[in-house]
Design an enzyme around this catalytic site. Structure first.
Site, PDB file in Angstrom:
ATOM      1  CD  GLU A 168      76.104  50.628  13.474  1.00  0.00           C
ATOM      2  OE1 GLU A 168      76.088  51.886  13.386  1.00  0.00           O
ATOM      3  OE2 GLU A 168      76.470  50.034  14.511  1.00  0.00           O
ATOM      4  CG  HIS A 202      73.556  50.557  19.039  1.00  0.00           C
ATOM      5  ND1 HIS A 202      72.762  50.690  17.920  1.00  0.00           N
ATOM      6  CD2 HIS A 202      74.799  50.930  18.655  1.00  0.00           C
ATOM      7  CE1 HIS A 202      73.498  51.133  16.907  1.00  0.00           C
ATOM      8  NE2 HIS A 202      74.732  51.287  17.327  1.00  0.00           N
TER       9      HIS A 202
END
Length: 315
Positions: A168, A202
């Site tokens: 990420e 997400h």
């Protein structure tokens, strides 16, 4: 939202399209083994996570390569190329220690709560003496080794504290922030924009939580919505660290630390000390935010930056 078309050598629309594409790729590839490759369902949670690790690794490598071809790279030696993503060895200890100390200030309430829990546990077993003999120390060391070995083989530990933070940060900080800065976007715009893409990555948790927990859509939306809000806040902070330091280790260690600690404790019915600790930590965090992220701490020079390094103009 201020931007300058190609101010840093990358057209602003291209930078945005590339960032959106990386976000979609990062999420979509997680479902490719079953939807595209038609592989059978994983036989275990460990197999399921290993598949996701491979997918996340592939999307990260693809994003790094795409970013390299879009950025105005002047020379193709490895150290120069990696510096575009904030990957470098010099000033690594500063990029680890200072952001970690800064981030830990927000967890003073959590530390107090943990100390009280340990103290309470010792009080309940007050008759138990600490064995400081050779046998006792050997037994304690063996227990520590066993715990460390079990953590190494725990697939969830790899997911939360290694694979997720590394991939990420490389994609959403190393690649996207570099592209947006070279696209001419102002530093504060980048700090506010990139976390939105980070949080959108997400959203797949909404569907997974809804299906796995067998709960109502409203409850799933509330849970994931809270998570997305926290993700935006942390994403802004991580982006701030990366822009100020130009070093990927700064947001990476903070990401790992926050994943370990969870949400900061700001209230406890057991004692008011938790709230006092949280407030004191938060005030200290705000006071030290700019001094501990001064670009001069993380770089030998702050007067010769490429377009993906904004710290030269933000001292």
């Amino acid at each position: 939202m201020e931007s300058y078309s190609g101010a840093g050598g990358v057209p602003a629309p291209l930078a945005i399209v590339a960032c959106v594409g990386m976000t979609i790729l990062y999420v979509a590839i997680l479902y490719s083994p079953t939807l595209i490759l038609r592989l059978p369902p994983p036989s275990s949670f460990k197999t399921f996570m290993i598949r996701r690790f491979i997918c996340a690794g592939i999307s990260t490598v693809v994003s790094l390569l795409v970013c390299a071809f879009i950025l105005p790279i002047k020379r193709w030696n490895m150290s120069y190329l990696l510096s575009a993503y904030g990957i470098r060895l010099h000033h690594t200890w500063e990029a680890v220690v200072f952001p970690l100390c800064l981030t830990s200030l927000m967890y003073i309430g959590s530390f107090i709560l943990k100390i009280l829990s340990i103290w309470s546990s010792w009080s309940e077993h007050g008759d138990r003496q600490i064995d400081i003999s050779f046998h006792g120390l050997k037994s304690g060391l063996q227990n520590l080794i066993n715990w460390m070995v079990s953590a190494v083989y725990d697939i969830s530990v790899w997911r939360m504290y290694i694979v997720a933070p590394v991939t990420e940060e490389l994609v959403f900080r190393g690649c996207m922030i570099s592209l947006l800065l070279c696209g001419g976007f102002k530093a504060y715009t980048v700090i506010l924009l990139s976390p939105v893409l980070f949080s959108l990555a997400h959203l797949n948790h909404l569907l997974e939580y809804y299906m796995q927990q067998n709960t109502s859509l409203l409850k799933a939306s509330m849970v994931v919505g809270f998570q997305l809000g926290y993700t935006v806040i942390f994403g802004s902070y991580a982006s701030f660290l990366f822009v100020r330091s130009g070093h990927i280790a700064a947001p990476l260690v903070s990401h790992m630390f926050c994943n370990i600690m969870g949400l900061p404790a700001f209230f406890s019915r057991r004692t008011w000390l938790v709230s006092v600790g949280f407030v004191a930590g938060a005030i200290s965090f705000v006071y030290l935010l700019f001094p501990l992220t001064s670009p001069a701490l993380y770089n030998d020079r702050t007067d010769n930056c490429e377009c993906w390094h904004t710290y030269c103009y933000w001292t």
